[in-house]
Scaffold this motif. Structure first.
Motif, short mmCIF file in Angstrom:
data_model
loop_
_atom_site.label_atom_id
_atom_site.label_comp_id
_atom_site.label_asym_id
_atom_site.label_seq_id
_atom_site.Cartn_x
_atom_site.Cartn_y
_atom_site.Cartn_z
N LEU A 193 61.36 45.50 66.33
CA LEU A 193 59.94 45.81 66.49
C LEU A 193 59.24 44.63 67.14
O LEU A 193 59.29 43.51 66.63
N GLY A 198 52.99 43.47 57.12
CA GLY A 198 53.85 44.43 57.77
C GLY A 198 55.30 44.12 57.40
O GLY A 198 55.57 43.15 56.72
N ARG A 199 56.30 44.92 57.78
CA ARG A 199 56.08 46.00 58.72
C ARG A 199 55.24 47.14 58.14
O ARG A 199 54.69 47.95 58.91
N TYR A 200 55.20 47.25 56.86
CA TYR A 200 54.50 48.38 56.27
C TYR A 200 53.52 47.88 55.23
O TYR A 200 53.89 47.48 54.13
N THR A 231 59.19 49.82 69.48
CA THR A 231 60.47 49.73 68.80
C THR A 231 61.59 50.26 69.70
O THR A 231 61.33 51.03 70.63
N VAL A 241 55.88 52.19 60.73
CA VAL A 241 55.01 51.03 60.92
C VAL A 241 53.64 51.32 60.31
O VAL A 241 53.10 52.43 60.45
#
Length: 361
Positions: A155, A84-86, A177, A183
């Motif tokens: 986050l 993450g975040r993605y 968030t 996300v």
């Protein structure tokens, strides 16, 4: 097919696993239930090992990993990590949200991969064990500050690893968030159901509940199309050996050096986990069924494993010695308005769940 009988519960316990250069202690948590044994690191939320029995009741670690912290620090393969975040890629390391363009940390070339150069896979998570009812598990928490790797908003993330009485491994993700952001959390375990030191996973049989996939261009960024898999090497609607078509004459396979693509699950986004994939090793009889709430699954055939560092079983992991089944929203969704949204706003909660159920044949 037969499922495993319940086994003794092993409540979570932790032990030192090493220290980072700044002196931070990394701990390994171990737990067991239903015949499955799990070891997790506070570094990266990494699944260091997941052991499950074969058709003869013999346990083996079916997840690729390293025997020391140094192995993880030296590797850039995300083995076993929370990402993450993605999770996956964001094109050109940027996206626009509510009129503001955000520039992200690049990793994997000019694009953002798995959150950036210092993603969640390289963070120290706070971990607590639990035992309730017939389940045991771990609660992992992390706060990512506003602007972290270029992403807007502070986050707060909570991930729960649960081993159920049947030996299933469930992962529940939550995040909130304080500013609009994007996300997409997932797990990057490499699987080899024959055992992590057994060599190639190309003889594993895979089925995916998906009649479409997202084709990619150079850099493995989706084109935006949803392409039918029928009549292509990407059709896994029926159980198919992973290696049977992996070297077919396909531009998509050449882009990735094998499989590293997102499949569009027919079920879409669901409130509860629904079937997404089944993986079977004919030799050991081990079967893993993956169910998820997510709309996509990234099947990665371990094309970049390069033999370094040596794995926990004493064998170097070479190309295609393991494979990933990453449940997710689609790659580059922040730049693809037709894809399911990954936007999270204040007052909302990001939630995602995936279950890995183990059996033998």
């Amino acid at each position: 097919m037969t499922t495993k009988h319940p086994h003794q519960i092993l409540p979570p316990v932790s032990e030192p696993f090493g220290r980072l250069a700044d002196g931070t202690e990394i701990r390994r948590w171990s737990l067991g239930n239903g015949g499955t044994r799990l070891s997790v690191l506070s570094y990266g939320g990494i699944v260091q090992s997941l052991e499950t029995p074969d058709r003869h009741g013999r346990h083996a670690n079916v997840s690729l990993g390293f025997g020391s912290l140094d192995g993880y620090l030296a590797s850039d393969g995300f083995l076993g990590a929370l990402v993450g975040r993605y999770g996956n890629r964001i094109a050109e390391s940027q996206f626009k949200l509510d009129g503001t363009r955000h520039f992200l940390s690049a990793a994997g070339g000019k694009h953002t991969l798995h959150g950036g150069a210092d993603g969640f896979d390289r963070r120290v998570w706070t971990v607590h064990g639990f035992a309730r009812g017939g389940d045991v598990g771990l609660i992992l928490t992390l706060t990512s500050p506003d602007g972290d790797m270029g992403f807007p908003g502070a986050l707060r993330v909570r991930v729960v690893y649960t081993l159920t009485a049947s030996g299933a491994w469930r992962v529940d993700y939550e995040a909130v968030t304080d500013k609009p952001t994007v996300v997409n959390l997932t797990s990057h375990v490499y699987w080899n159901l024959a055992g992590e030191s057994s060599g190639s996973a190309l003889d594993h049989e895979l089925s995916l509940a998906a009649s479409r996939m997202t084709p990619v261009r150079t850099g493995l960024i989706p084109t935006g199309r949803l392409a039918p898999v029928a009549g292509t090497p990407f059709d896994f609607r029926r159980p198919t050996p992973v290696g049977s078509r992996i070297d077919a004459d396909s531009p998509q396979l050449r882009h990735a050096g094998g499989y590293d693509h997102n499949w569009v699950l027919d079920k879409g986004v669901t409130a509860t986990p629904r079937p997404a994939a089944t993986l079977r090793d004919p030799g050991s009889g081990r079967v893993m069924r993956v169910s998820t709430t997510e709309p996509g699954i990234q099947f990665y055939s371990g094309n970049s494993l390069d033999g370094s560092p040596v794995g926990s079983g004493g064998r170097a992991y070479r190309r295609r010695d393991g494979l990933c089944l990453e449940t997710q929203h689609f790659p580059d969704a922040p730049n693809q308005p037709a894809f399911p949204s990954t936007v999270l706003r204040p007052g909302e909660a990001y939630r995602s769940s995936t279950v890995h159920a183990f059996a033998v044949t």
